[in-house]
Design a protein around this motif. Structure first.
Motif, PDB file in Angstrom:
ATOM      1  N   ALA A 162      -7.248   0.360  -9.293  1.00 43.00           N
ATOM      2  CA  ALA A 162      -7.717   1.349 -10.270  1.00 43.00           C
ATOM      3  C   ALA A 162      -8.916   2.128  -9.739  1.00 43.00           C
ATOM      4  O   ALA A 162      -9.062   3.320 -10.010  1.00 43.00           O
ATOM      5  N   SER A 163      -9.778   1.465  -8.964  1.00 41.76           N
ATOM      6  CA  SER A 163     -10.952   2.163  -8.442  1.00 41.76           C
ATOM      7  C   SER A 163     -10.546   3.237  -7.432  1.00 41.76           C
ATOM      8  O   SER A 163     -11.345   4.081  -7.069  1.00 41.76           O
ATOM      9  N   TRP A 164      -9.336   3.213  -6.967  1.00 46.34           N
ATOM     10  CA  TRP A 164      -8.809   4.220  -6.040  1.00 46.34           C
ATOM     11  C   TRP A 164      -7.977   5.280  -6.769  1.00 46.34           C
ATOM     12  O   TRP A 164      -7.425   6.177  -6.130  1.00 46.34           O
ATOM     13  N   GLY A 165      -7.789   5.137  -8.042  1.00 46.65           N
ATOM     14  CA  GLY A 165      -6.896   6.042  -8.754  1.00 46.65           C
ATOM     15  C   GLY A 165      -5.431   5.701  -8.567  1.00 46.65           C
ATOM     16  O   GLY A 165      -4.558   6.465  -8.945  1.00 46.65           O
ATOM     17  N   GLN A 197      -3.401  12.829  -5.837  1.00 49.50           N
ATOM     18  CA  GLN A 197      -4.726  13.220  -6.315  1.00 49.50           C
ATOM     19  C   GLN A 197      -5.681  13.629  -5.201  1.00 49.50           C
ATOM     20  O   GLN A 197      -6.425  14.600  -5.326  1.00 49.50           O
ATOM     21  N   PRO A 257      -6.926   3.598 -14.822  1.00 49.32           N
ATOM     22  CA  PRO A 257      -7.927   2.578 -15.185  1.00 49.32           C
ATOM     23  C   PRO A 257      -7.958   2.276 -16.681  1.00 49.32           C
ATOM     24  O   PRO A 257      -8.409   1.206 -17.082  1.00 49.32           O
ATOM     25  N   GLN A 281       0.039   4.067  -2.547  1.00 50.90           N
ATOM     26  CA  GLN A 281      -0.669   5.254  -2.054  1.00 50.90           C
ATOM     27  C   GLN A 281      -0.062   6.548  -2.588  1.00 50.90           C
ATOM     28  O   GLN A 281      -0.623   7.626  -2.367  1.00 50.90           O
ATOM     29  N   SER A 297      -6.942  -4.230 -10.549  1.00 49.39           N
ATOM     30  CA  SER A 297      -8.216  -3.586 -10.875  1.00 49.39           C
ATOM     31  C   SER A 297      -8.793  -2.877  -9.655  1.00 49.39           C
ATOM     32  O   SER A 297      -9.356  -1.787  -9.769  1.00 49.39           O
ATOM     33  N   GLU A 298      -8.654  -3.486  -8.464  1.00 46.87           N
ATOM     34  CA  GLU A 298      -9.156  -2.821  -7.256  1.00 46.87           C
ATOM     35  C   GLU A 298      -8.401  -1.510  -7.051  1.00 46.87           C
ATOM     36  O   GLU A 298      -8.996  -0.496  -6.685  1.00 46.87           O
ATOM     37  N   ASN A 355       0.826  -1.211   0.000  1.00 51.13           N
ATOM     38  CA  ASN A 355       0.000   0.000   0.000  1.00 51.13           C
ATOM     39  C   ASN A 355       0.856   1.254   0.000  1.00 51.13           C
ATOM     40  O   ASN A 355       0.508   2.259  -0.634  1.00 51.13           O
ATOM     41  N   PRO A 370      -2.812   8.255  -4.825  1.00 49.89           N
ATOM     42  CA  PRO A 370      -3.849   8.915  -4.016  1.00 49.89           C
ATOM     43  C   PRO A 370      -3.298  10.103  -3.222  1.00 49.89           C
ATOM     44  O   PRO A 370      -4.016  11.096  -3.034  1.00 49.89           O
ATOM     45  N   PRO A 381      -6.160  -7.240  -6.462  1.00 49.57           N
ATOM     46  CA  PRO A 381      -5.584  -7.174  -7.803  1.00 49.57           C
ATOM     47  C   PRO A 381      -5.477  -5.729  -8.292  1.00 49.57           C
ATOM     48  O   PRO A 381      -6.079  -4.821  -7.712  1.00 49.57           O
ATOM     49  N   LEU A 408      -5.683  -0.931 -17.467  1.00 54.16           N
ATOM     50  CA  LEU A 408      -5.834  -2.158 -16.672  1.00 54.16           C
ATOM     51  C   LEU A 408      -5.441  -3.402 -17.451  1.00 54.16           C
ATOM     52  O   LEU A 408      -4.960  -4.377 -16.875  1.00 54.16           O
TER      53      LEU A 408
END
Lengths: 301, 301, 301, 301
Positions: free
Chosen positions: B217-220, B182, B224, B176, B214-215, B172, B179, B212, B227
């Protein structure tokens, strides 16, 4: 602990599925943790906004370990819970009320750590470095967690147990308290009495997450004479933990709370005292530190 | 990184088996990491003794992130390597020579962190607090790691990639950075371009280690739109990493080194500048911090 | 099912540890299944000796599927249980008493199959081939297991469920009953109504053991309109099964037993009837089989 | 082996993704194996139609083990490969050409077994039982696989190895050859010389799939004096097998083929001979079998 805040703030989290199109989620402003879905703007960004305002409160303006940091944060979460009439939804609020110390071994990793770092950056950029004084000092947590074990065994002649859910850095952080006592502080000790691991990591990967209690015994983390009492369950915590809690609630009576958070200073002093009494290098290290007074301090290249 | 020191110090580690009697090992003074065996007194305790003497050198007497801390430690390990005529055995020494920044997300967790904490405890106990000035500040690492990504994408218009071996907190911490750019610093960005995960953790456990790309990507964290180029291999790193390295060495030419460690100050200033230019809360937060000057700072209860 | 015999025969099995020296165990005549230990001579060889005498009883002298084979074996185990005053210790004995059909998909794999093969070898070697008539015919099991599902859905208009513990060949054997109905026998059907999988195998390995119910739906094994009701738990069966059984016992009343074993002939005839009524290739295949009468049968090269 | 037929028949298989909507696939007539997609009607049903016509050929009209069954099927696949000008695409065809015996431990489990069972059902329903004579006898496979090991060790004084990819029933079927020799046939032997396991199943689940070579040694499956030479790799076979094959091809020269399929009868006779010479129960069992002549054979209840 960051995601605990959403609950106290009463911001909606939704149970969904992990079989979703994440590029689509991102476009729609939805963030995913496995099968939990929540709004990027109204939950994630809103939590951050509120958190930043909390972090500039006066009680956070000091150097501290996460033990103290989470206590202050827990007090605020407790206020939110009460104000929003939410019942008990926040772990940090509950820990605050019951005087239970909460630690993290990786304070910079998480959105809480990110926002602490963001405020430090702003304070520097805006020439306000002297006013924003919040600094997390991991050494305090190492010593404060160690002091709890030392007090239980050496001063109160009790037994200690670790319950480890998952692996990684938090696992070692809990287990290193005994080596800190024996190896670094050089206080005679024999390791934890009980060790319950719930993990899905296997020993053969060679990593710490899957290391069984027996490996910990070779480090003095676990009392080697008690290895037969240790337990490792390769189980998802969502199955194991409810079973353990249900068992404890059905078979034991409530105990008097220890409220260890509020005994922080006492435990810290006992740790210093035992260190001074037992450590074979005290004089040598004192002399080395004293010599520093004459020298200029380090500069980054 | 602690175990890297044994190699530079030329202290013997032995390959054994994980099928051993750990109570017996403990009795014989042998410590085990899966199938690696080494002496408790002559390796573990000796490494600690040497480490403590290094940590009271002048260049360590300051507040710093682990980026800088490991650089100073790497310089010392490089000296040991050369002095002992060992060839290249230490990762920290190699990183030092090539100007590669090394971070940890959990500075208190490890025998290095334990010894830093032990020295801080001694300094306090001996009334020498003002002389021992080494403090790890995790916020510096959060911002310094973020600054590398921001510079690559916003200032050098390049691409970024993360190679994640294993999971837990380090995973992480690397992810991170986007994030942080952003969400916290509010600088427009779209996530990492490439993401290679080598892990044996599965998504269904719901934890981050198995999450994975893809998860992410949902956080930036990951762009995305890219992917389809991400890769997750459920593999032991001892198989995956040699294959990856062999492939890279056979198919690419050596590149000019970036020596990012030595550009730390430049990257830090770019991060501050982008923050001030983009963050929508700068004025509000500055005002909140300014108000702190009138108030007393926090006290532990 | 072989290890079920030890219990009915009252031969001692011991709980030990998996951390033992197996070369030493072999020398001492001890055999291990993970953490279960038992004597090679007095348990393993003794079970085989008794089994061989059972397999030459008259009721075993015929071609049959494992459904019938286990029923005869269960009757003998039931006698042992009663004679030895053991209470309920044998699964095969319990299945016999309650008329529950038991199948295996791999009749040659196990010490039971090994002893059947050994006796066939002896009979041939001793010129007694015509007297030892026990032959396991796997086709009977394919059709008999299929007939149970067909009867439940087409004739009794009920619902069907599969509870799959672990993976491998038994998992597909249970799930292939619907494709056998739809694809091979060409009888219109829509797949099982409920599917509970307890497994520690993950889908990403690509194997059947970890294939989730949704993959089965694409084969017509599971009714695709009921996918939302399917459940997969990544759990050790020793945790999952007691929880499931406890839940069923606490929330449901005893039902009338179906005693499906004793309806074998009726179900078989329904299967043939549905086949003849629905299969589009009946005439073509009948003609192909009839042509065989004129030709010599195959010879091994 | 069923899916091998699609390749020889030149029916299209497509690489897709496992992240698809299976209810939708089912509606569109697409079948999925993890990330492989193919048409239900034009691939699955077409393979079955062709297979049924093959299974009523004269050479299949006999009782046999899967060793012989796959040889006949391999000959037909070889014809398809040649006719369709496909190069080498079928495993069964390659095994046929090189005289390599192929076994399955679960003949009824798979679409091949389903179609054999379907034809047997039709033959019975149509009163043609005497013409369709194909029966798989698992005992033949138990003895034929055992005969290969016995010949290699006892008659040719060679060494034997098992390479186990995955677990489940096939794993035990290969490993049980030594217990069949030692325990059932009572021929003195000491277990396989080499054992390579590639698996992702762990020992702690207690199942056979994850059982390490040492557990096999306690059964006499593996020579306990050679345990140190055994290898278990927790790896996906798609990584492990190419590495193993590449290593073998780079480091060894081609060997003369053994063409063991064509030595079936010779090996079978050696097995019978060794059995008669060594088994301590031969006379007792012969007498028990002889007594069967006076008795009526079993009837299903």
């Amino acid at each position: 602990m960051y995601h605990d805040l959403h609950f106290a703030f009463n911001l909606p989290m939704h149970r969904g599925s992990h079989l979703v199109d994440d590029a689509d989620l991102r476009k729609k402003g939805v963030t995913r943790i496995y099968d939990i879905l929540f709004a990027y703007e109204d939950v994630l960004m809103e939590t951050d906004r509120r958190l930043r305002k909390i972090l500039v409160r006066p009680e956070f303006q000091k150097e501290m370990g996460t033990r103290e940091f989470y206590h202050h944060l827990g007090r605020v979460m407790n206020e939110y819970e009460e104000k929003n009439n939410l019942g008990e939804v926040s772990i940090l609020a509950a820990a605050y009320r019951h005087g239970i110390p909460v630690f993290t071994s990786s304070p910079g990793d998480s959105t809480i750590g990110m926002n602490v770092a963001g405020l430090e950056l702003l304070a520097e950029a805006a020439g306000l470095k002297d006013l924003f004084k919040l600094k997390i000092n991991p050494s305090k947590d190492v010593n404060d967690s160690t002091a709890i074990i030392l007090n239980a065994k050496r001063y109160e002649h009790g037994k200690t147990a670790v319950i480890l859910i998952g692996g990684g850095s938090p696992k070692n952080f809990m287990l290193q308290t005994e080596p800190q006592i024996q190896e670094v502080l050089m206080i005679p000790e024999v390791g934890q009495d009980y060790d319950i691991n719930v993990t899905d990591a296997r020993p053969d990967t060679g990593g710490l997450s899957g290391a069984p209690p027996s490996e910990a015994a070779s480090w003095g983390k676990i009392d080697p004479t008690k290895l037969e009492e240790t337990v490792t369950a390769y189980l998802d915590v969502t199955v194991a933990f409810p079973l353990m809690v249900a068992y404890v609630r059905q078979t034991t009576r409530p105990k008097k709370q220890k409220r260890l958070y509020h005994r922080g200073q006492e435990l810290h002093e006992k740790l210093m005292q035992s260190y001074l009494e037992n450590n074979r290098e005290v004089e040598q290290l004192k002399n080395l530190i004293k010599k520093l007074s004459a020298k200029p301090t380090g500069k980054e290249e």
